[in-house]
Design a protein around this motif. Structure first.
Motif, short mmCIF file in Angstrom:
data_model
loop_
_atom_site.label_atom_id
_atom_site.label_comp_id
_atom_site.label_asym_id
_atom_site.label_seq_id
_atom_site.Cartn_x
_atom_site.Cartn_y
_atom_site.Cartn_z
N THR A 59 0.87 -1.18 0.00
CA THR A 59 0.00 0.00 0.00
C THR A 59 0.91 1.23 0.00
OG1 THR A 59 -0.10 -0.03 2.40
CG2 THR A 59 -1.94 -1.05 1.25
N THR A 60 0.32 2.40 -0.23
CA THR A 60 1.14 3.62 -0.31
C THR A 60 0.56 4.70 0.60
OG1 THR A 60 -0.15 4.60 -2.11
CG2 THR A 60 1.68 3.17 -2.74
N SER A 61 1.38 5.71 0.84
CA SER A 61 0.91 6.82 1.66
C SER A 61 1.62 8.11 1.25
CB SER A 61 1.19 6.44 3.11
OG SER A 61 1.02 7.54 3.92
N GLN A 62 0.89 9.22 1.39
CA GLN A 62 1.49 10.54 1.10
C GLN A 62 2.55 10.85 2.16
OE1 GLN A 62 -2.52 12.13 1.93
NE2 GLN A 62 -1.48 13.79 2.96
N PRO A 63 3.45 11.81 1.89
CA PRO A 63 4.46 12.13 2.91
C PRO A 63 3.78 12.73 4.15
CG PRO A 63 4.96 13.19 0.79
CD PRO A 63 3.59 12.63 0.67
N TYR A 156 -0.99 9.26 -21.52
CA TYR A 156 -1.88 8.10 -21.64
C TYR A 156 -1.12 6.90 -21.14
CZ TYR A 156 -4.74 11.03 -24.66
OH TYR A 156 -5.52 12.06 -25.14
N PHE A 157 -1.81 5.98 -20.51
CA PHE A 157 -1.12 4.80 -20.04
C PHE A 157 -2.05 3.59 -20.01
CE2 PHE A 157 -2.83 5.33 -15.69
CZ PHE A 157 -3.15 6.68 -15.72
N MET A 158 -1.42 2.40 -19.95
CA MET A 158 -2.23 1.17 -19.91
C MET A 158 -1.62 0.23 -18.90
SD MET A 158 -0.94 0.46 -23.59
CE MET A 158 0.75 0.89 -23.85
C1 MYR Z 1 -0.66 8.08 -2.11
O1 MYR Z 1 -0.76 7.08 -1.39
O2 MYR Z 1 -0.93 9.22 -1.71
C2 MYR Z 1 -0.18 7.91 -3.53
C3 MYR Z 1 -1.25 7.43 -4.43
C4 MYR Z 1 -0.76 7.28 -5.86
C5 MYR Z 1 -1.83 6.78 -6.80
C6 MYR Z 1 -1.26 6.48 -8.16
C7 MYR Z 1 -2.29 6.09 -9.18
C8 MYR Z 1 -1.70 5.86 -10.54
C9 MYR Z 1 -1.14 7.07 -11.22
C10 MYR Z 1 -0.74 6.84 -12.65
C11 MYR Z 1 0.06 7.98 -13.21
C12 MYR Z 1 0.42 7.81 -14.64
C13 MYR Z 1 1.11 9.03 -15.20
C14 MYR Z 1 1.59 8.85 -16.59
#
Ligand code: MYR
Length: 279
Positions: A59-63, A156-158
């Protein structure tokens, strides 16, 4: 007026480039099992893709706001103002964290800039801002230029498997639409700061072809920066770059990657292309 440029780790600007342009970086966090890592500091993209082969899903989190406060207080000793350039506020609280921390710190003015995207396209904004600082421009002059660049920039991404984005809650679409997309390789992009499907496409090859069409239409022979971004698919990305360089001589292509935080949400094998007009 001395202006500092700050961005977050999800721009994935290589360290030597950050040093060259004096860009300060604040890392987002990845939680892998019981370990908490600051990406790009104590977890490289390569290590991340190796680790997730055996560990449960991260999982992820902001700073934490305290990290921003610490950085801005440090910068206040040398600079008068900061432009803090971040990934889209529609997918992370990082931008809002920077703004809140800016309000708490005295002796330096903090201007937030929401790129409404992420990865090296966000990096393009940070590098452009840093070049403008080197030309002696202030935040009040730089921010309108970055806003203008937004008109010329897109990505754009996939992904190989939409379930990571869905699990992390970063795909903005009705459940029924998501359900209908799970069997295909939809092309994704940002709209109003959120990730939404752009078109339903069946195969990765066709999706890549469609992105090239969109690049051709958007750039129309003008001079642009473009970046191919991959999630642990270096060779495939290199080949695509070589092909694109043949077809678009006016575009300066670079290669970048989806690091640990963005890789957590997109999954291995994802691929994207982003661009911005040269000034
Ligand atoms: C957080 O936990 O705050 C970070 C969350 C990050 C979400 C990322 C979702 C995917 C972004 C894709 C970016 C593609 C750019 C070309």
């Amino acid at each position: 007026m001395k202006t500092a440029i700050v961005t977050d780790s999800t721009a994935y600007i290589p360290q030597e480039m950050r040093e060259k342009y004096d860009i300060h970086m604040i890392p987002l966090t990845v939680i892998l099992g019981t370990e908490v890592y600051e990406e790009e500091r104590d977890l490289t993209a390569a290590d991340f893709y190796e680790e997730i082969k055996t560990k449960e899903l991260p999982t992820t989190s902001q700073p934490p706001i305290g990290k921003f406060v610490e950085l801005f207080e440090q910068l206040a000793e040398t600079y008068d103002e900061v432009i803090s350039i971040h990934l889209s506020s529609g997918i992370s609280g990082t931008y809002q964290g920077a703004i809140s921390a800016g309000d708490m710190v005295e002796g330096i003015e903090v201007f937030g800039f929401d790129t409404e995207v992420s990865c090296m396209v966000q990096g393009f904004y940070a590098i452009e801002a840093a070049k403008l600082v080197q030309q002696g421009k202030s935040a009040a002059e730089i921010i309108p230029i970055l806003d203008e660049l937004k008109e010329t920039s897109h990505a754009y991404f996939m992904v190989d498997d939409l379930s990571n984005l869905q699990r992390g809650g970063r795909l903005s679409s009705a459940q029924a639409i998501i359900g209908s997309l799970l069997q295909v390789k939809p092309l994704l992009h940002f709209e109003d700061k959120l990730i939404v499907p752009f078109e339903k496409i069946r195969t990765k090859k066709r999706a890549m072809k469609r992105i090239v069409e969109l690049l051709r239409e958007a750039t129309n022979g003008d001079s642009y920066y473009a970046v191919i971004i991959h999630a642990n698919r270096q060779e495939e990305a290199k080949e695509w770059k070589a092909e694109l360089e043949q077809e678009f001589p006016n575009i300066e292509f670079s290669l970048s990657y989806f690091g640990a935080v963005i890789g957590t949400h997109l999954g291995e094998g994802s691929m994207g292309l982003g661009w911005m007009k040269k000034r």
